[in-house]
Write a protein that holds these residues in place. Structure first.
Motif, PDB file in Angstrom:
ATOM      1  N   THR A 146       0.913  -1.152  -0.177  1.00 29.44           N
ATOM      2  CA  THR A 146      -0.010   0.077  -0.022  1.00 29.44           C
ATOM      3  C   THR A 146       0.865   1.270  -0.166  1.00 29.44           C
ATOM      4  OG1 THR A 146      -1.712  -1.089   1.214  1.00 29.44           O
ATOM      5  CG2 THR A 146      -1.723   1.236   1.262  1.00 29.44           C
ATOM      6  N   GLN A 147       1.930   1.126   0.646  1.00 30.73           N
ATOM      7  CA  GLN A 147       2.930   2.341   0.643  1.00 30.73           C
ATOM      8  C   GLN A 147       3.315   2.462  -0.602  1.00 30.73           C
ATOM      9  OE1 GLN A 147       5.365   1.172   4.139  1.00 30.73           O
ATOM     10  NE2 GLN A 147       4.520   2.681   5.361  1.00 30.73           N
ATOM     11  N   GLU A 148       3.826   1.525  -1.299  1.00 32.29           N
ATOM     12  CA  GLU A 148       4.315   1.318  -2.597  1.00 32.29           C
ATOM     13  C   GLU A 148       3.321   2.100  -3.463  1.00 32.29           C
ATOM     14  OE1 GLU A 148       5.434  -1.690  -6.290  1.00 32.29           O
ATOM     15  OE2 GLU A 148       5.644  -2.337  -4.094  1.00 32.29           O
ATOM     16  N   LEU A 149       2.132   1.654  -3.322  1.00 35.45           N
ATOM     17  CA  LEU A 149       1.093   2.172  -4.463  1.00 35.45           C
ATOM     18  C   LEU A 149       0.969   3.997  -4.203  1.00 35.45           C
ATOM     19  CD1 LEU A 149      -1.273   0.946  -6.098  1.00 35.45           C
ATOM     20  CD2 LEU A 149      -2.584   1.928  -4.354  1.00 35.45           C
ATOM     21  N   THR A 150       1.192   4.266  -2.763  1.00 33.77           N
ATOM     22  CA  THR A 150       1.029   5.307  -2.405  1.00 33.77           C
ATOM     23  C   THR A 150       2.030   6.586  -2.798  1.00 33.77           C
ATOM     24  OG1 THR A 150      -0.323   5.064  -0.640  1.00 33.77           O
ATOM     25  CG2 THR A 150       0.645   7.054  -0.293  1.00 33.77           C
ATOM     26  N   VAL A 151       3.328   5.887  -2.734  1.00 38.62           N
ATOM     27  CA  VAL A 151       4.515   6.523  -3.233  1.00 38.62           C
ATOM     28  C   VAL A 151       4.534   6.714  -4.779  1.00 38.62           C
ATOM     29  CG1 VAL A 151       6.945   6.311  -3.581  1.00 38.62           C
ATOM     30  CG2 VAL A 151       5.785   6.042  -1.171  1.00 38.62           C
ATOM     31  N   THR A 152       4.030   5.709  -5.409  1.00 37.76           N
ATOM     32  CA  THR A 152       3.924   5.693  -6.668  1.00 37.76           C
ATOM     33  C   THR A 152       2.940   6.710  -7.373  1.00 37.76           C
ATOM     34  OG1 THR A 152       4.523   3.329  -6.996  1.00 37.76           O
ATOM     35  CG2 THR A 152       3.716   4.302  -9.127  1.00 37.76           C
ATOM     36  N   ALA A 153       2.031   6.814  -6.683  1.00 35.78           N
ATOM     37  CA  ALA A 153       1.017   7.922  -7.241  1.00 35.78           C
ATOM     38  C   ALA A 153       1.291   9.158  -6.739  1.00 35.78           C
ATOM     39  CB  ALA A 153      -0.322   7.722  -6.144  1.00 35.78           C
ATOM     40  N   SER A 154       2.051   9.403  -5.681  1.00 35.08           N
ATOM     41  CA  SER A 154       2.604  10.733  -5.553  1.00 35.08           C
ATOM     42  C   SER A 154       3.595  11.130  -6.522  1.00 35.08           C
ATOM     43  CB  SER A 154       3.277  10.635  -4.094  1.00 35.08           C
ATOM     44  OG  SER A 154       3.090  11.501  -3.173  1.00 35.08           O
ATOM     45  N   LEU A 155       4.566  10.089  -7.025  1.00 30.85           N
ATOM     46  CA  LEU A 155       5.574  10.533  -7.806  1.00 30.85           C
ATOM     47  C   LEU A 155       4.708  10.758  -9.203  1.00 30.85           C
ATOM     48  CD1 LEU A 155       8.179   7.768  -7.096  1.00 30.85           C
ATOM     49  CD2 LEU A 155       8.389  10.237  -6.821  1.00 30.85           C
ATOM     50  N   ALA A 156       3.808  10.120  -9.439  1.00 29.46           N
ATOM     51  CA  ALA A 156       2.928  10.354 -10.711  1.00 29.46           C
ATOM     52  C   ALA A 156       2.279  11.682 -10.825  1.00 29.46           C
ATOM     53  CB  ALA A 156       1.911   9.205 -10.978  1.00 29.46           C
ATOM     54  N   ASP A 157       1.868  11.775  -9.597  1.00 29.04           N
ATOM     55  CA  ASP A 157       1.296  13.425  -9.600  1.00 29.04           C
ATOM     56  C   ASP A 157       2.163  14.530  -9.692  1.00 29.04           C
ATOM     57  OD1 ASP A 157      -1.429  12.229  -9.177  1.00 29.04           O
ATOM     58  OD2 ASP A 157      -1.270  12.464  -7.009  1.00 29.04           O
ATOM     59  N   SER A 158       3.591  14.174  -9.081  1.00 26.49           N
ATOM     60  CA  SER A 158       4.401  15.435  -9.062  1.00 26.49           C
ATOM     61  C   SER A 158       5.008  15.490 -10.804  1.00 26.49           C
ATOM     62  CB  SER A 158       5.485  14.926  -8.104  1.00 26.49           C
ATOM     63  OG  SER A 158       6.377  13.962  -8.485  1.00 26.49           O
ATOM     64  N   ILE A 159       4.820  14.305 -11.286  1.00 30.98           N
ATOM     65  CA  ILE A 159       5.529  14.679 -12.761  1.00 30.98           C
ATOM     66  C   ILE A 159       4.335  14.838 -13.701  1.00 30.98           C
ATOM     67  CG2 ILE A 159       7.471  13.473 -12.537  1.00 30.98           C
ATOM     68  CD1 ILE A 159       6.245  10.779 -13.623  1.00 30.98           C
ATOM     69  N   GLY A 160       2.971  14.927 -13.320  1.00 29.02           N
ATOM     70  CA  GLY A 160       2.031  15.380 -13.928  1.00 29.02           C
ATOM     71  C   GLY A 160       0.864  14.359 -14.401  1.00 29.02           C
ATOM     72  N   SER A 161       1.054  13.085 -14.425  1.00 32.19           N
ATOM     73  CA  SER A 161       0.113  12.155 -14.936  1.00 32.19           C
ATOM     74  C   SER A 161       0.115  10.651 -14.200  1.00 32.19           C
ATOM     75  CB  SER A 161       0.318  11.640 -16.343  1.00 32.19           C
ATOM     76  OG  SER A 161      -0.535  11.122 -16.810  1.00 32.19           O
ATOM     77  N   PRO A 162      -0.954  10.385 -13.542  1.00 33.29           N
ATOM     78  CA  PRO A 162      -0.864   8.981 -13.026  1.00 33.29           C
ATOM     79  C   PRO A 162      -0.330   7.896 -14.041  1.00 33.29           C
ATOM     80  CG  PRO A 162      -2.833   9.893 -12.571  1.00 33.29           C
ATOM     81  CD  PRO A 162      -2.227  10.693 -13.481  1.00 33.29           C
ATOM     82  N   GLY A 163      -0.866   8.018 -15.384  1.00 30.49           N
ATOM     83  CA  GLY A 163      -0.489   7.246 -16.358  1.00 30.49           C
ATOM     84  C   GLY A 163       0.977   7.145 -16.755  1.00 30.49           C
ATOM     85  N   SER A 164       1.700   8.196 -16.288  1.00 34.95           N
ATOM     86  CA  SER A 164       3.185   8.344 -16.714  1.00 34.95           C
ATOM     87  C   SER A 164       4.206   7.488 -16.023  1.00 34.95           C
ATOM     88  CB  SER A 164       3.341   9.748 -16.993  1.00 34.95           C
ATOM     89  OG  SER A 164       3.430  10.371 -15.656  1.00 34.95           O
TER      90      SER A 164
END
Length: 182
Positions: free
Chosen positions: A163-181
């Motif tokens: 769950t932490q992994e998912l959260t960190v990945t989503a956070s990183l995606a948000d910071s670079i602009g797109s969850p799909g990226s």
């Protein structure tokens, strides 16, 4: 943040050593407890599965909070469990195949990473909701369904780290602009 990422990477490397054993072919549908009858029909249609053809479980908002509170923003968890999952175990070595419909926070790739970290490695998983939602109930539902099918509990630590992994990945995606990226 670096310590968390390092911890997640170590667990990703160790996850294959603690995978629960399961045989292929068994399946479950996990429905969000906040759905109406018409919404349930929509979800089953999106799974391509007839209701009653597989065992059905329900995931509640309380279940979500048990697994996710403190790790995932409370606004993403919400107050009703809406997202649903269909999971079919595959033979060993087949890998994870995840598709999503109406899920706006978790990408299929994010689910694959998190589920592999939790110890789920061979399954076809469809995640769906009748309208756009985060997908957190479905993640919880997959854990519950997998444990129900195998009769073995996934490691609480592995579920927490996934769950932490998912959260960190989503956070990183948000910071670079797109969850799909990511």
């Amino acid at each position: 943040m670096r310590k968390t990422l390092a911890f997640i990477l170590v667990l990703c490397l160790l996850a294959p050593l603690c995978v629960a054993t399961a045989s292929g072919g068994e399946a479950r549908a996990v429905l969000g407890g906040g759905l109406t009858g018409g919404q349930i029909e929509f979800v089953y249609s999106s799974f391509g599965v007839e209701r009653g053809s597989v065992a059905e479980l329900t995931v509640t908002n309380a279940d979500e909070r048990e697994y996710l509170e403190g790790l995932v923003d409370s606004a993403l968890i919400g107050t009703n469990a809406i997202s649903c999952a269909y999971i079919e175990l595959l033979p060993e070595g087949e890998g994870l195949d995840v598709t999503t419909e109406n899920i706006n926070w978790c990408t299929p790739e994010m689910y694959v990473g998190a589920l592999a970290t939790a110890g789920i490695t061979d399954a076809r998983i469809a995640v769906s909701a009748p309208f756009a939602v985060s997908g957190t109930a479905a993640l919880t539902g997959v854990y519950l369904a997998y444990e129900d099918m195998t009769g073995e509990e996934l490691s609480e630590e592995a579920k927490r780290v996934s769950t932490q992994e998912l959260t960190v990945t989503a956070s990183l995606a948000d910071s670079i602009g797109s969850p799909g990226s990511v």
